[in-house]
Design a protein around this motif. Sequence first.
Motif, PDB file in Angstrom:
ATOM      1  N   ILE A 181      -2.987  11.309  17.096  1.00 13.08           N
ATOM      2  CA  ILE A 181      -1.689  11.141  17.353  1.00 13.08           C
ATOM      3  C   ILE A 181      -1.002  12.284  17.597  1.00 13.08           C
ATOM      4  CG2 ILE A 181       0.389   9.835  16.459  1.00 13.08           C
ATOM      5  CD1 ILE A 181      -1.548   8.437  14.422  1.00 13.08           C
ATOM      6  N   GLY A 182      -0.276  12.352  19.141  1.00  6.36           N
ATOM      7  CA  GLY A 182       0.538  13.565  19.218  1.00  6.36           C
ATOM      8  C   GLY A 182       0.082  13.843  20.801  1.00  6.36           C
ATOM      9  N   GLY A 183       1.023  14.405  21.419  1.00  3.17           N
ATOM     10  CA  GLY A 183       0.923  14.844  22.608  1.00  3.17           C
ATOM     11  C   GLY A 183       1.029  16.337  22.856  1.00  3.17           C
ATOM     12  N   GLY A 184       1.220  17.193  21.928  1.00  8.06           N
ATOM     13  CA  GLY A 184       1.673  18.724  22.009  1.00  8.06           C
ATOM     14  C   GLY A 184       0.430  19.387  22.046  1.00  8.06           C
ATOM     15  N   SER A 185       0.456  20.735  21.651  1.00  7.24           N
ATOM     16  CA  SER A 185      -0.553  21.723  21.850  1.00  7.24           C
ATOM     17  C   SER A 185      -1.663  21.448  21.079  1.00  7.24           C
ATOM     18  CB  SER A 185       0.142  23.108  21.379  1.00  7.24           C
ATOM     19  OG  SER A 185       1.064  23.566  21.985  1.00  7.24           O
ATOM     20  N   ILE A 186      -1.604  20.972  19.460  1.00  6.96           N
ATOM     21  CA  ILE A 186      -2.593  20.864  18.654  1.00  6.96           C
ATOM     22  C   ILE A 186      -3.380  19.495  19.065  1.00  6.96           C
ATOM     23  CG2 ILE A 186      -3.194  20.333  16.218  1.00  6.96           C
ATOM     24  CD1 ILE A 186      -0.612  22.140  15.384  1.00  6.96           C
ATOM     25  N   ALA A 187      -2.667  18.498  19.391  1.00  4.62           N
ATOM     26  CA  ALA A 187      -3.349  17.160  20.049  1.00  4.62           C
ATOM     27  C   ALA A 187      -4.387  17.613  21.001  1.00  4.62           C
ATOM     28  CB  ALA A 187      -2.331  16.515  19.961  1.00  4.62           C
ATOM     29  N   SER A 188      -3.676  18.424  22.136  1.00  6.58           N
ATOM     30  CA  SER A 188      -4.316  18.475  23.162  1.00  6.58           C
ATOM     31  C   SER A 188      -5.591  19.481  23.067  1.00  6.58           C
ATOM     32  CB  SER A 188      -3.589  19.149  24.409  1.00  6.58           C
ATOM     33  OG  SER A 188      -2.369  18.264  24.506  1.00  6.58           O
ATOM     34  N   GLU A 189      -5.546  20.415  22.115  1.00 12.50           N
ATOM     35  CA  GLU A 189      -6.463  21.549  21.978  1.00 12.50           C
ATOM     36  C   GLU A 189      -7.600  20.446  21.119  1.00 12.50           C
ATOM     37  OE1 GLU A 189      -4.077  25.656  21.948  1.00 12.50           O
ATOM     38  OE2 GLU A 189      -5.067  24.837  20.097  1.00 12.50           O
ATOM     39  N   PHE A 190      -7.371  19.874  20.037  1.00 10.53           N
ATOM     40  CA  PHE A 190      -8.173  19.320  19.192  1.00 10.53           C
ATOM     41  C   PHE A 190      -9.058  17.935  20.136  1.00 10.53           C
ATOM     42  CE2 PHE A 190      -6.487  21.136  15.389  1.00 10.53           C
ATOM     43  CZ  PHE A 190      -7.641  21.574  14.893  1.00 10.53           C
ATOM     44  N   ALA A 191      -8.247  17.379  21.036  1.00 11.62           N
ATOM     45  CA  ALA A 191      -8.777  16.419  21.999  1.00 11.62           C
ATOM     46  C   ALA A 191      -9.962  16.889  22.702  1.00 11.62           C
ATOM     47  CB  ALA A 191      -7.884  15.602  22.738  1.00 11.62           C
ATOM     48  N   HIS A 192      -9.763  18.203  23.378  1.00 11.36           N
ATOM     49  CA  HIS A 192     -10.748  18.849  24.006  1.00 11.36           C
ATOM     50  C   HIS A 192     -11.876  19.222  23.183  1.00 11.36           C
ATOM     51  CE1 HIS A 192     -12.847  21.965  26.284  1.00 11.36           C
ATOM     52  NE2 HIS A 192     -12.285  23.078  25.681  1.00 11.36           N
ATOM     53  N   VAL A 193     -11.585  19.833  21.984  1.00  9.45           N
ATOM     54  CA  VAL A 193     -12.914  20.164  21.117  1.00  9.45           C
ATOM     55  C   VAL A 193     -13.611  18.852  20.764  1.00  9.45           C
ATOM     56  CG1 VAL A 193     -13.297  20.963  18.847  1.00  9.45           C
ATOM     57  CG2 VAL A 193     -11.470  22.089  20.054  1.00  9.45           C
ATOM     58  N   PHE A 194     -12.734  17.904  20.224  1.00 10.90           N
ATOM     59  CA  PHE A 194     -13.812  16.773  19.620  1.00 10.90           C
ATOM     60  C   PHE A 194     -14.413  15.977  20.848  1.00 10.90           C
ATOM     61  CE2 PHE A 194     -11.513  17.456  15.734  1.00 10.90           C
ATOM     62  CZ  PHE A 194     -12.701  17.605  14.746  1.00 10.90           C
ATOM     63  N   SER A 195     -13.747  16.022  21.969  1.00 16.02           N
ATOM     64  CA  SER A 195     -14.501  15.264  23.039  1.00 16.02           C
ATOM     65  C   SER A 195     -15.825  16.073  23.539  1.00 16.02           C
ATOM     66  CB  SER A 195     -13.633  14.841  24.085  1.00 16.02           C
ATOM     67  OG  SER A 195     -13.805  15.825  25.198  1.00 16.02           O
ATOM     68  N   ALA A 196     -15.568  17.257  23.515  1.00 16.60           N
ATOM     69  CA  ALA A 196     -16.903  18.014  23.672  1.00 16.60           C
ATOM     70  C   ALA A 196     -18.132  17.790  22.765  1.00 16.60           C
ATOM     71  CB  ALA A 196     -16.620  19.657  23.784  1.00 16.60           C
ATOM     72  N   PHE A 197     -17.520  17.758  21.537  1.00 16.56           N
ATOM     73  CA  PHE A 197     -18.553  17.568  20.303  1.00 16.56           C
ATOM     74  C   PHE A 197     -19.321  16.076  20.482  1.00 16.56           C
ATOM     75  CE2 PHE A 197     -17.460  21.779  18.845  1.00 16.56           C
ATOM     76  CZ  PHE A 197     -18.225  22.127  18.288  1.00 16.56           C
ATOM     77  N   GLY A 198     -18.690  15.304  21.275  1.00 15.65           N
ATOM     78  CA  GLY A 198     -19.182  14.065  21.614  1.00 15.65           C
ATOM     79  C   GLY A 198     -18.557  13.013  20.763  1.00 15.65           C
ATOM     80  N   SER A 199     -17.418  12.944  20.452  1.00 17.34           N
ATOM     81  CA  SER A 199     -16.409  12.159  19.737  1.00 17.34           C
ATOM     82  C   SER A 199     -15.907  11.324  20.768  1.00 17.34           C
ATOM     83  CB  SER A 199     -15.365  12.512  18.692  1.00 17.34           C
ATOM     84  OG  SER A 199     -15.827  13.174  17.852  1.00 17.34           O
ATOM     85  N   GLU A 200     -15.641   9.975  20.664  1.00 19.01           N
ATOM     86  CA  GLU A 200     -14.919   9.143  21.557  1.00 19.01           C
ATOM     87  C   GLU A 200     -13.383   9.352  21.060  1.00 19.01           C
ATOM     88  OE1 GLU A 200     -14.756   4.527  21.427  1.00 19.01           O
ATOM     89  OE2 GLU A 200     -16.946   5.303  21.807  1.00 19.01           O
ATOM     90  N   VAL A 201     -12.616  10.180  21.962  1.00 21.52           N
ATOM     91  CA  VAL A 201     -11.329  10.259  21.495  1.00 21.52           C
ATOM     92  C   VAL A 201     -10.433   9.441  22.011  1.00 21.52           C
ATOM     93  CG1 VAL A 201      -9.614  12.064  21.738  1.00 21.52           C
ATOM     94  CG2 VAL A 201     -11.987  12.856  21.150  1.00 21.52           C
ATOM     95  N   THR A 202      -9.517   9.150  21.332  1.00 20.37           N
ATOM     96  CA  THR A 202      -8.129   8.179  21.871  1.00 20.37           C
ATOM     97  C   THR A 202      -6.962   8.938  21.378  1.00 20.37           C
ATOM     98  OG1 THR A 202      -9.230   5.981  21.517  1.00 20.37           O
ATOM     99  CG2 THR A 202      -6.907   6.088  21.849  1.00 20.37           C
ATOM    100  N   GLN A 203      -6.193   9.462  22.420  1.00 23.06           N
ATOM    101  CA  GLN A 203      -5.114  10.298  21.958  1.00 23.06           C
ATOM    102  C   GLN A 203      -3.585   9.296  22.467  1.00 23.06           C
ATOM    103  OE1 GLN A 203      -4.689  13.964  24.661  1.00 23.06           O
ATOM    104  NE2 GLN A 203      -2.680  14.431  23.471  1.00 23.06           N
ATOM    105  N   LEU A 204      -3.046   9.150  21.380  1.00 25.21           N
ATOM    106  CA  LEU A 204      -1.921   8.311  21.374  1.00 25.21           C
ATOM    107  C   LEU A 204      -0.556   9.101  21.457  1.00 25.21           C
ATOM    108  CD1 LEU A 204      -3.188   5.949  18.875  1.00 25.21           C
ATOM    109  CD2 LEU A 204      -3.269   5.502  21.216  1.00 25.21           C
ATOM    110  N   VAL A 205       0.135   9.082  22.451  1.00 20.64           N
ATOM    111  CA  VAL A 205       1.137  10.093  22.678  1.00 20.64           C
ATOM    112  C   VAL A 205       2.856   9.248  22.735  1.00 20.64           C
ATOM    113  CG1 VAL A 205       2.217  11.741  24.395  1.00 20.64           C
ATOM    114  CG2 VAL A 205      -0.336  11.401  24.142  1.00 20.64           C
ATOM    115  N   ARG A 206       3.479   9.391  22.182  1.00 20.37           N
ATOM    116  CA  ARG A 206       4.806   8.723  22.012  1.00 20.37           C
ATOM    117  C   ARG A 206       5.581   8.618  23.400  1.00 20.37           C
ATOM    118  NH1 ARG A 206       9.132  10.740  17.798  1.00 20.37           N
ATOM    119  NH2 ARG A 206       9.019  12.409  19.156  1.00 20.37           N
ATOM    120  N   GLY A 207       5.577  10.017  24.173  1.00 22.35           N
ATOM    121  CA  GLY A 207       6.208  10.104  25.195  1.00 22.35           C
ATOM    122  C   GLY A 207       5.231  10.486  26.369  1.00 22.35           C
TER     123      GLY A 207
END
Length: 468
Positions: A181-207
């Motif tokens: 949950i989030g669309g800032g730096s932390i969310a975008s960095e961890f989405a990259h990390v976990f998607s590379a580690f094979g997680s199915e990532v869903t990023q939910l961004v308010r704006g």
Amino acid sequence: MTERPAAEHFDLLIIGAGSGNTLPPGDEDGPKTAIVDDGPHFGGTCLNVGCIPTKMFVHVADVVRNARDAQRLGVHDVRLRPSWPEVRDRVFGRIDQISEGGESYREHGNPRVTLVRERVEMLGDREVLTASGRRLSAETLVIAAGSRARHHDVVPLSSPLVHTSDTIMRIDDAPRRLAIIGGGSIASEFAHVFSAFGSEVTQLVRGRVLSSLDADVAATFTEAARERWRVETGTSVVDFSEDGRVATLTTDAGERIEVDAVLVAIGRIPNTDTLGTYEVGFDHHDDGRLRVDAYQRVLRDGHPVPGVFALGDIDSEHQLKHVANHEARVVAHNIAVESGRRLMKNTLGPVPDVVFTDPQIASFGVTLERAEQLGYDAFEVMHHYGSTAWGWALEDQRSFCKLVIARGSATILGAHIVGPDAAVLLQPLVLAASFGHSIRGLARGQYWPHPAASEVVENALLRAEEEL
Ligand SMILES: Cc1cc2nc3c(=O)[nH]c(=O)nc-3n(C[C@H](O)[C@H](O)[C@H](O)COP(=O)(O)OP(=O)(O)OC[C@H]3O[C@@H](n4cnc5c(N)ncnc54)[C@H](O)[C@@H]3O)c2cc1C
Ligand SMILES: NC(=O)c1ccc[n+]([C@@H]2O[C@H](COP(=O)([O-])OP(=O)(O)OC[C@H]3O[C@@H](n4cnc5c(N)ncnc54)[C@H](O)[C@@H]3O)[C@@H](O)[C@H]2O)c1
């Protein structure tokens, strides 16, 4: 009636051992100093749960992503199985040692320095009470107590399936399904990390994703991200439930999303409320940060409180380690001012901000829209990596460098890069902008190694010069 204990008095009292930990004296003739910190790991956010561990994970994610991407370049049979436990243990095997070494040095390294591993609250301008009831006072107080993750209204951190950046890097394994949950730096960095580690990532961004950045940069990143993980913009989470194994998030569109873990990354709030800086009447910004003057002195009713300074996330609009460290240098100078030096102003130039996601993003200064709002006669130029030889090697059609230039002075008001090595490419532009250098002659007045990625910056500068 219980009597208050007598205060232990120091020359210097520092609250927070992140960038605050650069201030205690190294020599045994220095000021009698106490440094307090209640963090579970010594050394603050950047070392333990921020910049450093995240980038150690990001590097692994970059390696994986580049290798997977190699197929596009004609390299086949690249099989990768990144091991979360192995990487996690390597990262924290390194970091925890540094933290423990730092703590031990603070504890035993200098008899003039007292380390207090407790939470404190303000009792007066330069006096605090520790959780165990010790009173500490000082001639000079430095408030470097940082910020903490903002909590989500409906996604409770009490659930073991819900994390912030403080806890997610130490989990047992990468979750099969992760909601961020989030669309800032932390969310975008961890989405990259976990998607590379094979997680199915869903990023939910308010704006929209990375809403504080240049719109073209944010759109380019969002398009690239959508090729690797699900990004839902304009979406809020309105309900949460879990059964101990699976968490279910309900969005405002009525969708139910089942995941194995949730990362809440919706900003960080300054630790002024928990420290009690309102109670002693210091001035605050609306978002809770302490107000300081150009010398990092804390203000009350607009005037500096004698002997009270602040640095880092607790006062700065830029929650960045290089900013906290620079503010610490300003404070270090100014608390030594009795020795005859003049107060130092915090006057550093534009603040570079990097999002270590994929593609990497680096920027400083304003967008064209903002420059025009500020009344500048400004224009922007864009140069794509794909129009340079290095971009051909990368087969890159997406990445670019954008410059916002003030027409009269020909100085750089903003630079926005999205693409490989954006952080490194930004630095010559930071240099030019920091020293107020006109872009006239900047491209042709020096060599740019061919065919390096830096030719993207060279060409953007050339383009800008043509437009002047
Ligand atoms: C996941 C993540 C990634 C990041 N990545 C980057 C990056 O790549 N680059 C970058 O520049 N920045 C990054 N940052 C931001 C950076 O970490 C912070 O800007 C920086 O660490 C702030 O330093 P500080 O000294 O102000 O605060 P901190 O390092 O947070 O130190 C404050 C300390 O004060 C202690 N404290 C607070 N209240 C009290 C109290 N009442 N009593 C006693 N002790 C107290 C805390 O326990 C803490 O240890 C990242 C942050 C996060 C969360
Ligand atoms: N590479 C780096 O330099 C780096 C990396 C990570 C973090 N940081 C620092 O840490 C800070 C905090 O990072 P962050 O990503 O948590 O914050 P952020 O401020 O970058 O982004 C917060 C996001 O959460 C959204 N949001 C806020 N409240 C919300 C709510 N209730 N529900 C849903 N969404 C909500 C915002 O719209 C925004 O998209 C950053 O501002 C940055 O300064 C820096």
